[in-house]
Write an enzyme that holds these catalytic residues in place. Structure first.
Site, PDB file in Angstrom:
ATOM      1  N   CYS A  76       0.818  -1.065   0.159  1.00  0.00           N
ATOM      2  CA  CYS A  76       0.002   0.017  -0.064  1.00  0.00           C
ATOM      3  C   CYS A  76       0.915   1.219   0.088  1.00  0.00           C
ATOM      4  O   CYS A  76       0.436   2.151  -0.570  1.00  0.00           O
ATOM      5  CB  CYS A  76      -1.042   0.008   1.083  1.00  0.00           C
ATOM      6  SG  CYS A  76      -0.488  -0.700   2.734  1.00  0.00           S
TER       7      CYS A  76
ATOM      8  N   ARG B 242       7.284 -11.597   4.940  1.00  0.00           N
ATOM      9  CA  ARG B 242       6.813 -11.476   6.644  1.00  0.00           C
ATOM     10  C   ARG B 242       7.717 -12.286   7.147  1.00  0.00           C
ATOM     11  O   ARG B 242       7.778 -13.414   7.025  1.00  0.00           O
ATOM     12  CB  ARG B 242       5.350 -11.388   6.893  1.00  0.00           C
ATOM     13  CG  ARG B 242       4.626 -11.044   5.978  1.00  0.00           C
ATOM     14  CD  ARG B 242       4.188  -9.550   6.446  1.00  0.00           C
ATOM     15  NE  ARG B 242       3.223  -8.732   5.384  1.00  0.00           N
ATOM     16  CZ  ARG B 242       1.807  -8.983   5.438  1.00  0.00           C
ATOM     17  NH1 ARG B 242       1.328  -9.615   6.419  1.00  0.00           N
ATOM     18  NH2 ARG B 242       1.202  -8.184   4.601  1.00  0.00           N
TER      19      ARG B 242
ATOM     20  N   GLN C 161       0.512 -11.225  -2.956  1.00  0.00           N
ATOM     21  CA  GLN C 161      -0.716 -10.490  -2.800  1.00  0.00           C
ATOM     22  C   GLN C 161      -1.568 -10.127  -3.965  1.00  0.00           C
ATOM     23  O   GLN C 161      -0.920  -9.675  -4.754  1.00  0.00           O
ATOM     24  CB  GLN C 161      -0.650  -9.778  -1.753  1.00  0.00           C
ATOM     25  CG  GLN C 161      -0.438 -10.080  -0.174  1.00  0.00           C
ATOM     26  CD  GLN C 161      -0.461  -8.769   0.744  1.00  0.00           C
ATOM     27  OE1 GLN C 161      -0.148  -7.715   0.233  1.00  0.00           O
ATOM     28  NE2 GLN C 161      -0.822  -9.257   1.772  1.00  0.00           N
TER      29      GLN C 161
ATOM     30  N   ASP D  91      -3.127  -7.363  -4.569  1.00  0.00           N
ATOM     31  CA  ASP D  91      -3.500  -6.500  -3.547  1.00  0.00           C
ATOM     32  C   ASP D  91      -4.101  -5.229  -4.444  1.00  0.00           C
ATOM     33  O   ASP D  91      -3.252  -5.214  -5.531  1.00  0.00           O
ATOM     34  CB  ASP D  91      -1.718  -5.894  -2.927  1.00  0.00           C
ATOM     35  CG  ASP D  91      -2.251  -5.389  -1.552  1.00  0.00           C
ATOM     36  OD1 ASP D  91      -3.238  -5.438  -1.236  1.00  0.00           O
ATOM     37  OD2 ASP D  91      -1.069  -4.944  -1.052  1.00  0.00           O
TER      38      ASP D  91
ATOM     39  N   HIS E 200      -6.126  -1.254  -4.236  1.00  0.00           N
ATOM     40  CA  HIS E 200      -6.360  -0.157  -3.307  1.00  0.00           C
ATOM     41  C   HIS E 200      -7.353   0.895  -4.307  1.00  0.00           C
ATOM     42  O   HIS E 200      -7.219   0.975  -5.350  1.00  0.00           O
ATOM     43  CB  HIS E 200      -5.140   0.694  -2.828  1.00  0.00           C
ATOM     44  CG  HIS E 200      -4.306  -0.322  -2.123  1.00  0.00           C
ATOM     45  ND1 HIS E 200      -3.095  -0.945  -2.546  1.00  0.00           N
ATOM     46  CD2 HIS E 200      -4.302  -0.355  -0.757  1.00  0.00           C
ATOM     47  CE1 HIS E 200      -2.630  -1.610  -1.528  1.00  0.00           C
ATOM     48  NE2 HIS E 200      -3.210  -1.333  -0.581  1.00  0.00           N
TER      49      HIS E 200
ATOM     50  N   LYS F 226     -11.725  -3.308   9.524  1.00  0.00           N
ATOM     51  CA  LYS F 226     -11.759  -4.156   8.211  1.00  0.00           C
ATOM     52  C   LYS F 226     -12.989  -5.236   8.372  1.00  0.00           C
ATOM     53  O   LYS F 226     -13.521  -5.358   9.497  1.00  0.00           O
ATOM     54  CB  LYS F 226     -10.520  -4.843   7.894  1.00  0.00           C
ATOM     55  CG  LYS F 226     -10.294  -5.917   9.007  1.00  0.00           C
ATOM     56  CD  LYS F 226      -8.964  -6.837   8.673  1.00  0.00           C
ATOM     57  CE  LYS F 226      -8.884  -7.767   9.720  1.00  0.00           C
ATOM     58  NZ  LYS F 226      -7.468  -8.486   9.446  1.00  0.00           N
TER      59      LYS F 226
ATOM     60  N   HIS G 280      -8.408  -0.708   1.132  1.00  0.00           N
ATOM     61  CA  HIS G 280      -7.503  -1.771   0.701  1.00  0.00           C
ATOM     62  C   HIS G 280      -8.331  -3.063   0.481  1.00  0.00           C
ATOM     63  O   HIS G 280      -9.340  -3.456   1.554  1.00  0.00           O
ATOM     64  CB  HIS G 280      -6.577  -2.106   1.781  1.00  0.00           C
ATOM     65  CG  HIS G 280      -5.923  -1.015   2.385  1.00  0.00           C
ATOM     66  ND1 HIS G 280      -4.478  -0.920   2.519  1.00  0.00           N
ATOM     67  CD2 HIS G 280      -6.282   0.162   3.057  1.00  0.00           C
ATOM     68  CE1 HIS G 280      -3.886   0.252   3.120  1.00  0.00           C
ATOM     69  NE2 HIS G 280      -5.054   0.964   3.504  1.00  0.00           N
TER      70      HIS G 280
END
Length: 661
Positions: free
Chosen positions: A355, A384, A402, A404, A406, A488, A534
């Site tokens: 992000c 991670r 991911q 991912d 946004h 979330k 997100h």
């Protein structure tokens, strides 16, 4: 004794009852001696022992043994019985903690020699004897000094007493024993009142050990005291306990089925992926067949994002540490990020999230309200530093990809965008055969890990909650589970054997746009701050694939299967004919192999079934003469004399419609 009025709640119905002072919760709700269906009470919203004395105005409700709270109490009580049995058999054992966990319990012990599974028979036998004795769980309040005196030989308990009221109590697993209030000890009393054993504990507990219907010890593992590698390593015995023998048997059968479906085992057997030691813990490589499934997932989700109005972007794997300071991540995620690399006088991190980089793309030029919602998407590789003890196949890795995305929206567009994303997510899950789910709403708590004003959190939470409720799905609260920057929604999916997995997430973020100074020009010419939403549809491709392997037990639906069709010739003479059939399928993008090995036909069929191939096309002299194939399914069903064009059409239709066979 005088009469008092309490309120008894049963099945949502409330009724006032006149009782006398000293009446227990169990008496008020009518629990008879020997009744094992109700094991505790909820008094004014707090779980209490059935022996809890009521006061005027109290509201009391029964807690059934087969409820979530009832099972937790059953398991916590069984953990006490385990600890008592261990200390009787191994008098030198020192006690750690013994909380209930999902589907079971554990207790930590400091012993000179590690336990072995062979010790379980002896321990279980003593536990059964304690259960049959019908020892009473008796609660008593103690002062700190008295507790220290009573537990002087238990060094870990003494440490817990020192934690009472501190922030570390609940966070480090001590919440089952000490909290912010008074200390209590539970005595296990024999029928003549003699003390059999005792433990520091908040409770509540079952009335007696006879209320434990069925239990089993499962495994032993090493565990650091309070989860820190700096502390002594203890021996943790895991067990499970259920409200009946039938429930225990059903659970053990589910475990057997889960073991059969273990994606790590199937990954090896089906040649999908592996975890070479040379790479390091939690880092997977995908083999050609696993790569096929991964590519199909990527192609699907890339196309779906483009259809839903997202623009594909790309960002690097490393960045200067200052970026994560601007985003606010570094103070909260430093422990789960890989250590920085010093390059040219600056600290660089491999990225743990995408992000912040997407924010830089947004900020690269001026933005107008006409561009909003502005949606970015990428397959972002993130890393991670998960602790080695929690790394687990593909479902808990250190390197992941991911999907991912946004969305940057004006505040008044946030609700519609979340609704749009939820529809996207639920449709995606259904396409992959996951259609049993509920939603979880993660919100802030009173800790200081969250940033932003109370008003911002309240507004964001309400938007998420209202939008989630519109789906008609069950919405479960998750207090304290939010990210530091906003609440979330997560989609919790149940797989083929009823296990729940957290899959897709949608997060409302009002903090990062402020930190990065993101703006857009509104219709009135003013500069406004967007809201950032997100969303990750798979979450991570690795974890989603691991869940799919277990959901399907490796038998992927035709559209996802690494090999969709295997041609099996009766003799070598029939190979050219099947190659022509395969060419027709390959021309339509179907993944086909011809088994030209020296194995007999039945062995070839068994091999294809072991590899969980959806379709087998067999050909012999009669099939060649008729321009047909024998069409065999993964289930073992077979149709003979199917014209080749019909067989091809059926396979193409199943792939196109993503049928679940």
């Amino acid at each position: 004794m005088s009469e008092i009025t309490v309120t008894v709640v049963r099945s949502g119905e409330r009724a006032e009852a006149e009782v006398t002072t000293g009446t227990t919760a169990g008496e008020a709700i009518g629990v008879e001696p020997g009744d094992r269906a109700v094991v505790a009470a909820r008094v004014n919203g707090e779980l209490r022992d059935l022996a809890w004395p009521l006061s005027a105005g109290d509201e009391v409700e029964p807690v059934a043994i087969d409820s979530a709270d009832g099972r937790a109490i059953l398991r916590h009580s069984t953990a006490h019985v385990l600890a008592q049995a261990v200390q009787e058999l191994y008098p030198e054992a020192k006690l750690g903690i013994g909380p209930p966990v999902e589907n079971g319990f554990y207790y930590d012990f400091d012993v000179a020699e590690p336990f072995h599974p062979d010790d379980f028979k002896r321990i279980e036998k003593r536990m059964q004897e304690i259960v049959k004795e019908g020892q009473t769980f008796s609660r008593r309040v103690v002062g700190d000094d008295d507790a220290r005196a009573e537990l002087a030989d238990e060094p870990y308990k003494l440490e817990l007493i020192g934690l009472k009221g501190g922030a570390g109590a609940a966070a480090e697993g001590a919440g089952v024993e000490v909290g912010g209030g008074e200390l209590t000890i539970y005595d296990n009393l024999r029928r003549d009142g003699e003390l059999a054993w005792k433990d520091l504990c908040r409770g509540p507990h079952l009335p007696t050990t006879r209320n434990i219907p069925a239990f089993k010890l499962m495994r032993v593992a090493a565990a650091y005291w309070r989860g820190s590698e700096k502390n002594p390593q203890l021996q943790r015995i895991y067990g499970t306990a259920w409200e009946s023998r039938d429930a225990l048997k059903a659970y053990l059968q589910r475990l057997e089925e889960a073991e059969r479906r273990d994606h790590r085992k199937l990954g090896r057997e089906l040649d999908l992926f592996s975890f070479p030691d040379e790479l390091g813990s939690g880092l997977a490589v995908f083999h050609p067949k696993g790569g096929v499934v991964k590519r199909e997932m990527e192609d699907y989700v890339r196309r779906r994002h483009l259809e839903e109005g997202f623009q594909y972007v790309g960002t690097p794997h490393i960045t200067k540490g200052g970026l994560f300071e601007t985003s606010g991540h570094l103070p909260y995620y430093a422990d789960t990020m890989f250590p920085p690399m010093e390059v040219e006088g600056a600290n660089y991190y491999v990225k743990a999230m995408n992000c912040p980089m997407h924010n830089l793309i947004y900020r690269s030029r001026g933005r107008s309200y006409r561009e909003l919602p502005l949606r970015f998407f990428e397959f972002g590789a993130v890393y991670r530093f998960e602790k080695s003890g929690v790394v687990h196949g593909l479902t808990r890795v250190r390197g992941m990809t991911q999907d991912d995305s946004h969305s940057y929206v004006a505040p008044e567009q946030a609700a519609d965008e979340i609704k749009h994303l939820l529809g996207f997510v639920l449709g995606l899950l259904k396409d992959f055969g996951l259609d049993d789910f509920y939603l979880e709403l993660s919100t802030r708590d009173d800790s200081d890990k969250f940033i932003g004003s109370d008003e911002q959190w309240a507004e964001a939470t309400k938007i998420l909650e209202d939008t989630a409720k519109e789906t008609g799905l069950e919405l479960v609260p998750d207090p304290g589970g939010a990210a530091f920057y906003g609440p979330k929604i997560s989609v919790q999916t149940r797989d083929a054997i009823g296990r729940t997995w957290q899959m897709s997430t949608i997060q409302y973020d009002f903090n990062q746009p402020a930190g990065f100074g993101l703006e857009y020009q509104a219709a009135d010419g003013s500069r406004q701050q967007p809201v950032m939403i997100h969303s990750a549809k798979f979450g991570s491709i690795e974890r989603f694939l691991g869940v799919l392997v277990e959901h399907y037990a490796g038998a992927f639906p035709p559209w996802l299967a690494p090999v969709q069709v295997v041609g099996i010739p009766i003799t070598d003479e029939h190979v050219p004919y099947l190659q022509d059939v395969a060419a027709k399928l390959t021309g339509h993008g179907v993944r086909v192999e011809i088994d030209t090995s020296d194995d007999r036909m039945q062995k070839k069929i068994r091999n294809a079934q072991k590899q969980k191939v959806p379709y087998m096309l067999l050909a012999g002299d009669d099939d060649v003469a008729k321009g047909a194939v024998s069409f065999r399914y993964r289930s073992g069903e077979q149709k003979n004399g199917v014209p080749v064009d019909e067989a091809v059409a059926e396979i193409l239709d199943a792939v196109r419609r993503r049928v679940q066979v």
